[in-house]
Design a protein around this motif. Sequence first.
Motif, PDB file in Angstrom:
ATOM      1  N   ASN A 105       0.874  -1.170   0.000  1.00 32.81           N
ATOM      2  CA  ASN A 105       0.000   0.000   0.000  1.00 32.81           C
ATOM      3  C   ASN A 105       0.913   1.224   0.000  1.00 32.81           C
ATOM      4  OD1 ASN A 105      -1.867   1.989   0.432  1.00 32.81           O
ATOM      5  ND2 ASN A 105      -2.446   1.354   2.501  1.00 32.81           N
ATOM      6  N   LYS A 130       0.165   4.204  -0.421  1.00 36.18           N
ATOM      7  CA  LYS A 130      -0.492   5.404   0.107  1.00 36.18           C
ATOM      8  C   LYS A 130      -0.208   6.600  -0.815  1.00 36.18           C
ATOM      9  CE  LYS A 130      -0.395   3.331   4.644  1.00 36.18           C
ATOM     10  NZ  LYS A 130      -0.381   3.491   6.092  1.00 36.18           N
ATOM     11  N   HIS A 170      -9.765   1.526   4.322  1.00 43.18           N
ATOM     12  CA  HIS A 170      -8.523   1.660   5.097  1.00 43.18           C
ATOM     13  C   HIS A 170      -8.770   2.599   6.280  1.00 43.18           C
ATOM     14  CE1 HIS A 170      -4.460   2.846   6.181  1.00 43.18           C
ATOM     15  NE2 HIS A 170      -4.073   1.706   5.638  1.00 43.18           N
ATOM     16  N   GLU A 194      -7.164   5.003   7.375  1.00 42.01           N
ATOM     17  CA  GLU A 194      -6.957   6.423   7.059  1.00 42.01           C
ATOM     18  C   GLU A 194      -8.172   7.000   6.327  1.00 42.01           C
ATOM     19  OE1 GLU A 194      -3.133   5.768   5.235  1.00 42.01           O
ATOM     20  OE2 GLU A 194      -2.376   5.218   7.210  1.00 42.01           O
ATOM     21  N   GLU A 196      -6.144  -4.711  10.245  1.00 43.32           N
ATOM     22  CA  GLU A 196      -5.079  -3.751  10.541  1.00 43.32           C
ATOM     23  C   GLU A 196      -5.410  -2.994  11.831  1.00 43.32           C
ATOM     24  OE1 GLU A 196      -2.812  -2.490   6.819  1.00 43.32           O
ATOM     25  OE2 GLU A 196      -4.668  -1.371   6.748  1.00 43.32           O
ATOM     26  N   ALA A 227      -1.199  -0.028  15.177  1.00 46.58           N
ATOM     27  CA  ALA A 227       0.023  -0.620  14.617  1.00 46.58           C
ATOM     28  C   ALA A 227       0.374  -0.038  13.258  1.00 46.58           C
ATOM     29  CB  ALA A 227      -0.149  -2.138  14.500  1.00 46.58           C
ATOM     30  N   ILE A 228      -0.505   0.822  12.720  1.00 47.31           N
ATOM     31  CA  ILE A 228      -0.281   1.337  11.365  1.00 47.31           C
ATOM     32  C   ILE A 228       0.672   2.524  11.404  1.00 47.31           C
ATOM     33  CG2 ILE A 228      -1.347   2.451   9.363  1.00 47.31           C
ATOM     34  CD1 ILE A 228      -3.860   0.837   9.910  1.00 47.31           C
ATOM     35  N   GLY A 229       1.809   2.355  10.760  1.00 43.47           N
ATOM     36  CA  GLY A 229       2.772   3.444  10.626  1.00 43.47           C
ATOM     37  C   GLY A 229       3.431   3.849  11.930  1.00 43.47           C
ATOM     38  N   GLY A 283       0.060  -3.541   9.541  1.00 35.64           N
ATOM     39  CA  GLY A 283       0.452  -2.691  10.671  1.00 35.64           C
ATOM     40  C   GLY A 283       1.906  -2.950  11.017  1.00 35.64           C
ATOM     41  N   SER A 284       2.795  -2.098  10.442  1.00 29.56           N
ATOM     42  CA  SER A 284       4.228  -2.183  10.724  1.00 29.56           C
ATOM     43  C   SER A 284       4.833  -3.549  10.408  1.00 29.56           C
ATOM     44  CB  SER A 284       4.514  -1.769  12.175  1.00 29.56           C
ATOM     45  OG  SER A 284       4.121  -0.422  12.378  1.00 29.56           O
ATOM     46  N   VAL A 285       4.345  -4.165   9.327  1.00 29.52           N
ATOM     47  CA  VAL A 285       5.013  -5.374   8.831  1.00 29.52           C
ATOM     48  C   VAL A 285       6.335  -4.952   8.206  1.00 29.52           C
ATOM     49  CG1 VAL A 285       4.904  -7.273   7.163  1.00 29.52           C
ATOM     50  CG2 VAL A 285       2.836  -6.571   8.400  1.00 29.52           C
ATOM     51  N   LEU A 341      -0.800  -6.535   4.276  1.00 28.04           N
ATOM     52  CA  LEU A 341      -0.948  -5.245   3.606  1.00 28.04           C
ATOM     53  C   LEU A 341       0.154  -4.375   4.211  1.00 28.04           C
ATOM     54  CD1 LEU A 341      -2.558  -3.506   1.632  1.00 28.04           C
ATOM     55  CD2 LEU A 341      -4.170  -2.993   3.461  1.00 28.04           C
ATOM     56  N   VAL A 342       1.084  -3.947   3.368  1.00 24.65           N
ATOM     57  CA  VAL A 342       2.321  -3.342   3.865  1.00 24.65           C
ATOM     58  C   VAL A 342       2.420  -1.891   3.414  1.00 24.65           C
ATOM     59  CG1 VAL A 342       4.808  -3.616   4.028  1.00 24.65           C
ATOM     60  CG2 VAL A 342       3.380  -5.617   3.501  1.00 24.65           C
ATOM     61  N   GLY A 343       2.577  -0.973   4.359  1.00 28.98           N
ATOM     62  CA  GLY A 343       2.737   0.437   4.020  1.00 28.98           C
ATOM     63  C   GLY A 343       4.206   0.820   3.934  1.00 28.98           C
ATOM     64  N   GLY A 344       4.734   1.363   5.021  1.00 30.38           N
ATOM     65  CA  GLY A 344       6.078   1.945   5.039  1.00 30.38           C
ATOM     66  C   GLY A 344       7.152   1.021   4.464  1.00 30.38           C
TER      67      GLY A 344
END
Length: 255
Positions: free
Chosen positions: A10, A12, A97, A99, A169, A173-175, A214-216, A234-237
Amino acid sequence: MSRKPIIAANWKMNVTPSEAVTYLDTFLSTFSQPVNVDIVIGASFVTLPKAAELIGPNPAVDLAAQNMSHEANGAFTGETSAAMLNDVGVDYVILGHSERRSLYGEDDAVINKKVHATLAAGMKPILCIGESLEEREGGQLESVLTSQLEGSLAGISADQMADIVIAYEPVWAIGTGVTASKEQAQETQAFVRSVLEKIFGSDVAGATRIQYGGSVKPGNAEELINQPDIDGFLVGGAALDPNSFAEIVGAGIGG
Ligand code: PGA
């Protein structure tokens, strides 16, 4: 029941079309053949066409949008329709999501309309759910997740569930760098599956893929993917770097 893992980036509001070229040159060279994980890249609306062009012939990687209007067309300034996403070659749409829920006021009723519109257009929703820290600490974890699932999936049939991925998520834990422990994630995802069982029956619950988000990162992906009810991420950062995302996908392939 064996479920094929699905690991999604993701991005973003990151990664311009030009940056996608550099990223995908690196990433797609690692994954040029089908693997035992479904890999998805979630790009912004303006980056989707370039990403679709680059991913085009790749058999291992699919494309996701990060939001969509539930309206078919018309006077909805700034919105993007299912037909537009379809036309560009989008396979999945990330919906609900946290956000979108917290910053843009999306509730389960509107997310439900988006889930229906995504399926009607032949694309697959990645439906996000998750509790805040206050809700978890206040003993509302189960009621929050249950009402998010019931509300977002209202009117969805058991057959349609074959095309829906759930992303659990936890908002805290997200970001944040704080990951749910593997025990917390497993326990909660088993609960999510039990809710799906109540709504749709055990066959659907057993077949539905539930991602953790969440912070994977590369360092925790393996222990998380080895949990029986975690079917991907689902991976952000950590997905903003192609090598780091490739390592996370690698944990799924090995897991
Ligand atoms: P994160 O984001 O990996 O940066 O925590 C996950 C997400 O929001 O989907």
